[in-house]
Design a protein around this motif. Sequence first.
Motif: not given
Length: 567
Positions: A331, A333-337, A355, A358
């Motif tokens: 994972i 460059q995402v906001k929330y896992l 990740a 994140i």
Amino acid sequence: MMKHLFQVAATILLFSPAAQSQTEINLEKPVWQLVSTADHGRKLTTEDVGVLYTKSGNNYYRRVFYGRAEASWWGVIVNDGKDDYPALQKAVNECIKQGVSLNLPKGEIELSEGIVIRNGPEGKPSEYVTMDLYGDGNAFDPNIGGGTKLKLLDKTGAAIYLQKGKGCTISDIKIEGQNTGLFNFSIWDMVNTKSFTTNGVADNANAPHAGIVIDPFYTATTRFRYPKKLKYYTEISNSGSTSIKINNVYISSFVANFCISPAGLQNGENIFLTNCWSDHSNVAVSTGSSQNRQVRIENFTCWGQTQTVFDSYSYTSGGSACPPIVNGFNIAQVKYLCRVGAWFGNASNFMNGFAEEIYSLGGCFEQRSNTFYITNCLIYLMGSQLEKDKLIRNPRQVLQCDDAVFDKTLIALYGKPIYQIGLSVNDVLVDKGEIPAPFIVTAGRVRYNFVTVRSKGYKIDQGGVQSENIASEAKAIQAVNERENSWSFISESANKIKAGDFVTLTNERSRGAFEYSNPQFYSGGTVVKVNTATGEVVVQGLASEMAKGEKYSIYTTRLPQRNDKAY
């Protein structure tokens, strides 16, 4: 002349009883085999006549093919810029009726609305359906010619609706939706934007714009429905799908890319996502039922422009669902896992993952609830950094839950933290892992077992709690009121303690010949009363392991007052 003789001979061969033992026919046009009035023990009727069966006189003939049916037989034409929905839906319907699998050709298939995999007549409750749908080629190839691609033009619907499936497989397909504004999201946008829906796509709890949605139709769901599929809301029983396999599927640009049980049907269990990929969405994988047992995700990839990777809260009929079991993830460059609800039976499991960049682990946003197991993972949070002169601030807290167990796991930061980062957790256990500063536990206690601690200039108690050692020792006395679970101790440093402080008493004991001495946490709680004259401090909290008269070290944690949410 010879060509005509060959065709006649082939026709006679196929229509004769002996022809049923033939194993290979290679003719350009469809070849039909006589089956009289029944096939595989089932009586045929005029309703069976279509692409797979035809009728001449009183006899029925079955199309000769080996393996799977081809969608092109029903008129699906790739890369022509025309709507393939009517032809593809006819192909799906006939394959369901005849019990055969369906192949989709390489190239782009445009759909004005999504296809429905459902068994039973319209207007009546559906029956369980078993059908396999396969693409051709590599779903992850960015070029259209590399594999099968479904492009949904409907902003209010889903590309594939699977209703009450039993043992179905969807494999080797790329699916693209209309939530395309996320392509332009920077990291700063992801951190500071609350809405990850663009281009006017539908975002509601029971009928989101989705790539694949399992069990979308339920009569009891009256608030949100898919507007182009209203005729399918006929379910009376609340039982749903089971044993569904989704393999090598890449979904991009929907609100919920993989969506399970958003409408309230139960089951939705034994769902297996293997080697799948998700990008550009509000939620990558959503579970929506408390009966979503054994939703297993293996080798999952999610890179960029995604708010929440695994969500068991947003797309439900009841506000809380079983989270998936995740084994293997990559994972970035995402906001929330993840995001979960407060249902007490939930337990989130993340294993063997990596990740980076994140923003937060997420958790239960409403309260400290749910248990998290994070095993054999390497997680790099993005921290605080500059992006084109815009400051990205690390979150105040990166996980909120009841209990968290980090096993052989490292959590670290890419950027330099602006302020300390909290784990809002009642009980944290770190086993053979590492949670370095500036992480602090803001709600409860942290326990370490064979763990390396790096303080990096912060005063860290056992590597997790920012604490102040206010006295070299304290003497515990009898619990003041066991029913209220309160206890007290005497300390010459009582004047440094205030009501509302969180205090922890520890006692160092040897753990064995081959194990180092390690402080053991024996009690912790919130100070409710301080008598500076006598040095007695009364604490509300766990007292079951206190030993009267034994000496302890005291630590206090005094958190800053702020209005930040726990995520």
